[in-house]
Enzyme design. Structure first.
Site, mmCIF file in Angstrom:
data_model
loop_
_atom_site.group_PDB
_atom_site.id
_atom_site.type_symbol
_atom_site.label_atom_id
_atom_site.label_comp_id
_atom_site.label_asym_id
_atom_site.label_seq_id
_atom_site.Cartn_x
_atom_site.Cartn_y
_atom_site.Cartn_z
ATOM 1 N N TYR A 1 9.331 3.790 -17.844
ATOM 2 C CA TYR A 1 9.427 4.769 -16.765
ATOM 3 C C TYR A 1 10.645 5.677 -16.980
ATOM 4 O O TYR A 1 10.550 6.898 -16.862
ATOM 5 C CB TYR A 1 9.515 4.070 -15.414
ATOM 6 N N LYS B 1 10.667 9.755 -17.719
ATOM 7 C CA LYS B 1 11.438 10.734 -16.951
ATOM 8 C C LYS B 1 12.387 11.521 -17.852
ATOM 9 O O LYS B 1 12.573 12.738 -17.695
ATOM 10 C CB LYS B 1 12.224 10.026 -15.845
ATOM 11 N N PRO C 1 17.180 12.177 -8.355
ATOM 12 C CA PRO C 1 17.554 11.304 -7.235
ATOM 13 C C PRO C 1 17.791 9.866 -7.680
ATOM 14 O O PRO C 1 17.233 9.403 -8.688
ATOM 15 C CB PRO C 1 16.327 11.381 -6.307
ATOM 16 N N LEU D 1 17.905 5.772 -5.863
ATOM 17 C CA LEU D 1 16.909 5.022 -5.092
ATOM 18 C C LEU D 1 16.650 5.739 -3.769
ATOM 19 O O LEU D 1 17.564 5.942 -2.967
ATOM 20 C CB LEU D 1 17.414 3.605 -4.825
ATOM 21 N N SER E 1 10.047 2.247 -4.219
ATOM 22 C CA SER E 1 11.425 2.351 -3.739
ATOM 23 C C SER E 1 11.589 1.662 -2.388
ATOM 24 O O SER E 1 12.549 0.911 -2.173
ATOM 25 C CB SER E 1 11.832 3.822 -3.623
#
Length: 280
Positions: A65, A69, A92, A94, A107
């Site tokens: 992941y 990103k 951002p 969490l 999240s």
């Protein structure tokens, strides 16, 4: 691995469509995962927008992941250079806050697990960890007289296979009451939305922006939650989880961004979970 191609291709497809539509600026939502995972960054130095997650390290540790990103964000900037479109990214940490959808996301699951005395606190383990950290197994083995233990992490459950003096049910209950003690970086989803609008509208906005509001740790977070919502089954023990990277949102704040108090985020989050029936 399969998350990488759609992340990159999806980002580029949108950017290409924006060029065709003569859009001047595109704001891409990235993640702290594209910033924080860099073992070559000086130890103890706060990570800012100059820090990129190391792609080779992400692949070697199977943090797919974070790799997706990182790849998507870097490809977005490369496309911007070649096409002339103005790309700004927001990374951002969490994200908590009220839910728009009726189901839980990864999240928010981190907070829900904490309210239910669950094992996980942070989304990296919720989503991606397939083997337990050795220090965690060692700690549990020492604390609970486990002669043999195997723990399987997955997004929805914890499976424990063991022989122990206390018996399976007792051990499982105790494990669910333990949380790893590491600093967490939290931001409210509404403040993220404000950040996106800000970097879109401010002419001087450029490059990357880390979006992080609050530094806290599970013990302090549990204490705060218990003072507001004493009825939930919170973790009773905390074990050391090593150092946590600290990010800075100073650049975003210089642009004019501000954020709400952590208590407001927690209260509104939990009230929305209750309304959605998630805490029943």
């Amino acid at each position: 691995v399969e998350v990488i191609e759609p992340a990159v291709k999806g980002t580029l497809n949108v950017l290409k469509a924006c060029v065709e539509a003569k859009v001047k600026r595109v704001v891409v939502v990235s993640s702290r995962g594209a910033v924080a995972f860099n073992p070559r960054w000086p130890v103890g130095q706060i990570k800012d927008e100059a820090c990129w997650s190391d792609k080779e390290h992400c692949a070697a540790t199977k943090n797919w992941y974070w790799l997706s990103k990182t790849e998507a964000e870097s490809e977005a900037f490369e496309f911007a250079k070649s096409s002339g479109i103005d790309v700004v990214t927001v990374c951002p940490s969490l994200i908590l806050g009220p839910l728009l959808q009726p189901t839980i996301n990864a999240s928010s699951l981190a907070l829900v697990r904490l309210l239910k005395g669950g094992f996980y606190f942070y989304h990296a383990y919720i989503c991606f960890c397939t083997t337990p950290p050795r220090h965690l197994v060692a700690s549990l083995s020492k604390k609970h007289d486990i002669f043999s233990c195997g723990i399987l992490f997955n997004p929805n459950s914890v499976r424990i296979s063991c022989r122990c003096a206390e018996g399976y049910d007792t051990l499982e209950k105790k494990i669910r009451m333990i949380v790893e003690f590491k600093v967490r970086m939290i931001v409210d989803v509404r403040d993220v939305a404000e950040a996106l609008l800000l970097v879109y509208e401010k002419a001087e906005a450029e490059g990357r922006y880390i979006c992080m509001a609050h530094l806290t740790n599970p013990r302090d977070l549990v204490d705060k939650l218990r003072s507001i919502f004493p009825q939930y089954d919170y973790p009773k023990r905390f074990i050391e989880g090593g150092e946590e990277d600290i990010l800075s949102s100073e650049k975003l704040q210089r642009l004019g961004w501000s954020y709400r108090p952590l208590e407001e985020t927690l209260v509104d989050s939990i009230e929305s979970y209750k309304k959605a029936g998630i805490l029943d």
